[in-house]
Design an enzyme around this catalytic site. Sequence first.
Site, PDB file in Angstrom:
ATOM      1  N   ARG A  94       9.589   4.821 -19.981  1.00 62.09           N
ATOM      2  CA  ARG A  94      10.493   5.372 -19.234  1.00 62.09           C
ATOM      3  C   ARG A  94      11.022   6.375 -19.458  1.00 62.09           C
ATOM      4  NH1 ARG A  94      12.909  -0.903 -18.043  1.00 62.09           N
ATOM      5  NH2 ARG A  94      11.174  -2.477 -17.201  1.00 62.09           N
ATOM      6  N   ASP A 109      15.644  13.955 -23.756  1.00 61.66           N
ATOM      7  CA  ASP A 109      16.548  13.258 -22.802  1.00 61.66           C
ATOM      8  C   ASP A 109      17.716  13.765 -23.108  1.00 61.66           C
ATOM      9  OD1 ASP A 109      17.155  12.386 -26.125  1.00 61.66           O
ATOM     10  OD2 ASP A 109      17.878  10.430 -25.614  1.00 61.66           O
ATOM     11  N   GLU A 140      16.061   9.480 -38.471  1.00 64.43           N
ATOM     12  CA  GLU A 140      16.874  10.704 -38.825  1.00 64.43           C
ATOM     13  C   GLU A 140      17.632  10.709 -39.737  1.00 64.43           C
ATOM     14  OE1 GLU A 140      19.495  12.591 -35.546  1.00 64.43           O
ATOM     15  OE2 GLU A 140      20.923  10.828 -36.306  1.00 64.43           O
TER      16      GLU A 140
END
Length: 340
Positions: free
Chosen positions: A114, A203, A291
């Site tokens: 998505r 994003d 990360e």
Amino acid sequence: MSLLGKMTEQCATLSCIRGKLRRTGLFCYFSLLIFILTLISFRYLPHYGSLSKVRRRRITFNDTLDYGARPAVETRTSWNAPIMWEGMFDPNLYDQAHVELQTSVALTVFAVGRYLDAYLNTFLVSAEQHFMLSLPVTYYVFTDHPEKVPKLKLGPQRSLKVVQVKRYSRWQDISMMRMKTISETIDKEIGRRFDYIFCFDVDQEFKGRFGSEALGEFVALLHAHYYKLPKERYTYDRNPKSKAFMEDGDYYYHAAIFGGFCENVKHLADSCLRNIIEDKINDVEAKWHDESHLNKHFWLHKPSKLLSPEYCWDPSIGDNGDIQVSRLVWAPKNYDKLRT
């Protein structure tokens, strides 16, 4: 598919078969295989067609930076790497030099599930308005739905390549596979065609100049939520069982952006991937996944340039007094819907 790639595919489902692996002795086999791959990766580095050219064309201009222009923030690390803030540099100086040297840049972005519908169009449209406008750029879009990638009208010397990737059920595994895919694509194509590579989360939205001053041999980004905090509040992985374990560090880096010479980014991706695989074999998952491993790598291998939070800002942070230019901003997050 490479041997490391096959290992990664198997590790994505390792949690389901770990007991069987241990009973059959394959657990030890995988551990030995990781050790061998580590030796190979350092013994036989891939040949990059443009790498020797980049080394002849190193552009730093560190001696032209005005480190005193921003007295309220840190502008240089203890190992003398610049921390890039607005007002420190002459953008025309960087642009002119890189244009003369015909510098080329690859930008990678993953738009899986998505995330493609929610963010990709905004990311690409805004990149065309602000990212390395004076230079040739190719966008590498990795997605599980190539047919959904928007057809954009790109500027001169700009191109877009769509690469289909497999979708995994857990977003943590998607995060892991990003490192594998970046490494393989550098090997197969990017390392032979481009001088620099920048890897982005999708994003985000470009809002201002993100120019050639950001290019460097090995580039890390200061996390907007941590750059002002004391080190004891950095969210490093504190689990000694994880390969991402850190007792101390220099800064807290954000995995939303990293870049540099292709060989340096490949080294980072390979290192993170090997450590993620070893953690999975040992039934460990780092606190912030890739990360956490990225922070460990940048601690062991210092970046040559740091980007300030102006290059990736979260508008929800109330204290924005240090941010003179928001070059890239976080898009609104809705993880409950996006990660299902």
